[in-house]
Design an enzyme around this catalytic site. Sequence first.
Site, short mmCIF file in Angstrom:
data_model
loop_
_atom_site.label_atom_id
_atom_site.label_comp_id
_atom_site.label_asym_id
_atom_site.label_seq_id
_atom_site.Cartn_x
_atom_site.Cartn_y
_atom_site.Cartn_z
N GLU A 155 0.85 -1.19 0.00
CA GLU A 155 0.00 0.00 0.00
C GLU A 155 0.89 1.25 0.00
O GLU A 155 0.80 2.13 0.85
CB GLU A 155 -0.95 0.01 1.20
CG GLU A 155 -1.92 -1.15 1.23
CD GLU A 155 -2.94 -1.10 0.08
OE1 GLU A 155 -2.98 -0.09 -0.65
OE2 GLU A 155 -3.69 -2.09 -0.08
N HIS A 189 6.51 25.54 -12.74
CA HIS A 189 7.67 26.30 -13.22
C HIS A 189 7.93 26.07 -14.71
O HIS A 189 8.17 27.02 -15.46
CB HIS A 189 8.90 25.94 -12.40
CG HIS A 189 8.65 26.02 -10.93
ND1 HIS A 189 8.45 27.20 -10.28
CD2 HIS A 189 8.55 25.05 -9.97
CE1 HIS A 189 8.22 26.98 -8.99
NE2 HIS A 189 8.28 25.67 -8.78
N ASP A 238 11.79 30.53 -16.77
CA ASP A 238 11.16 30.98 -15.53
C ASP A 238 12.23 31.00 -14.45
O ASP A 238 12.87 29.98 -14.19
CB ASP A 238 10.01 30.05 -15.14
CG ASP A 238 9.28 30.53 -13.90
OD1 ASP A 238 8.93 31.72 -13.85
OD2 ASP A 238 9.05 29.71 -12.99
N ASP A 282 5.07 27.72 -16.72
CA ASP A 282 5.30 29.15 -16.92
C ASP A 282 6.34 29.39 -17.99
O ASP A 282 6.19 30.29 -18.84
CB ASP A 282 5.74 29.80 -15.61
CG ASP A 282 4.60 30.00 -14.63
OD1 ASP A 282 3.42 29.89 -15.06
OD2 ASP A 282 4.86 30.24 -13.44
N ASP A 291 10.60 35.49 -17.71
CA ASP A 291 9.71 36.19 -16.80
C ASP A 291 10.20 37.63 -16.63
O ASP A 291 11.30 37.88 -16.12
CB ASP A 291 9.70 35.47 -15.45
CG ASP A 291 8.72 36.08 -14.46
OD1 ASP A 291 8.09 37.10 -14.80
OD2 ASP A 291 8.58 35.53 -13.36
#
Length: 429
Positions: free
Chosen positions: A142, A400, A267, A403, A322
């Site tokens: 699991e 990231h 970015d 962008d 950016d």
Amino acid sequence: MISPKQTTQVRLTDLIAPSFYDLHHDISGHRHTHYKLAGGRGSTKSSFISIEIILGMMQDPNANAIAMRKVGRFLEESVFEQLRWAIDVLGVSDKWKIRLSPLGLTYIPFGNKIIFRGADDPKKIKSVKLSTGYFKYIWFEERAEFDGPEEERTILQSLMRGGSEFFVFYSWNPPKSMNSWVNQDVLDEREDTVVSHTDYRTVPRDWLGEQFFIEAEHLKEIKPKAYEHEYLGVATGTGGAVFENVTVRTISDEEIAMFDRIKQGLDFGYGADPLAYIKMHYNSKQKRLYLFGEIYAVKLGNTKAAREIRKFNPLNKVITADSEEPRAIAALNELGLRIVGAKKGPGSVDYGMEFLSDELEEIIIDPKRCPNATREFMGYELERDKDGNFKGSYPDKNNHTIDAVRYGMEDDMTRRRASIKDKKKYGFG
């Protein structure tokens, strides 16, 4: 599960589902170390693992095993009973000693042991000692319940000592969300790792019983998405996946040699956030975007960043970055790169996301060349509010490379946006 039986001559084909035959041969030849077995209900992955552990320990006097769950109180009703079942169906019950308090299994001829631990008390795992041999077999059952890869690494660092051969088994039913760490983990390819995904459809019908198949088919008819998740083990998503147009596949060198519309986005990292650079090709006629180059790193100084970017950009083509980091842009330009700031503007984030997710027919990402872009695009989902409704904004995290792609595609998106405005202006929208 296979019905228990005692026999002196057992054929493994009577105990192992056909979907695991190749994996059994892989384990027998010790071709890998990590075996990650995901799947839906009734896939018999845990049965397979338990048989492999019992068989392996009966052939090696130095081989011990440890089976783990995140919560220790679930051990007896899961891995402990599963391994007892394997001992039973292999017809070797007389060769194993069973202890209930604390839980333990001992192979009498060699004295090697299987112990059981919960990861809710990590000290108990770190303090495990063996009088002879080492932990050749390690089982995370699991797996999705565990806290993440860091927890697994910490556990393995304590256990993988004193031997030359290790087999680490992981078994789990994939959670719905691709954001789940276990769903992201299987996208990370390692040479010493095998990833297996199975479901009940490859299991002999009489092993599971007719009612199991009736229930599965009923759910398939009334709730197909729930069926895919529960019985096929598919990460169907929470319903908030943003990029449903992503294809993850190898992009060949031959394809890349033909790419002639190269786009590049950057970015910048902020504190603990990484710098993300993406190299792309955009086929505007087919509306297909190919991601085939990536830099993704934290604490990457300007000089080193420039050096790494040049490896992807030897012709020094323009890169869109950016614009909120003018100092970083200026520093990279002084180092000889050609960086321009994205224009952005009101609504640019929403429009950019809608362009990538709705306007593009396909975003093709090479998982080896761009592992972080693969992870972010595949796992990017809208968040829900306290009432369970999707929020109206795009989450500003784990995005990231997304962008970087938006910045690199800005010119094409701007032209598209201008075209839509002109159509509306003249009554064609």
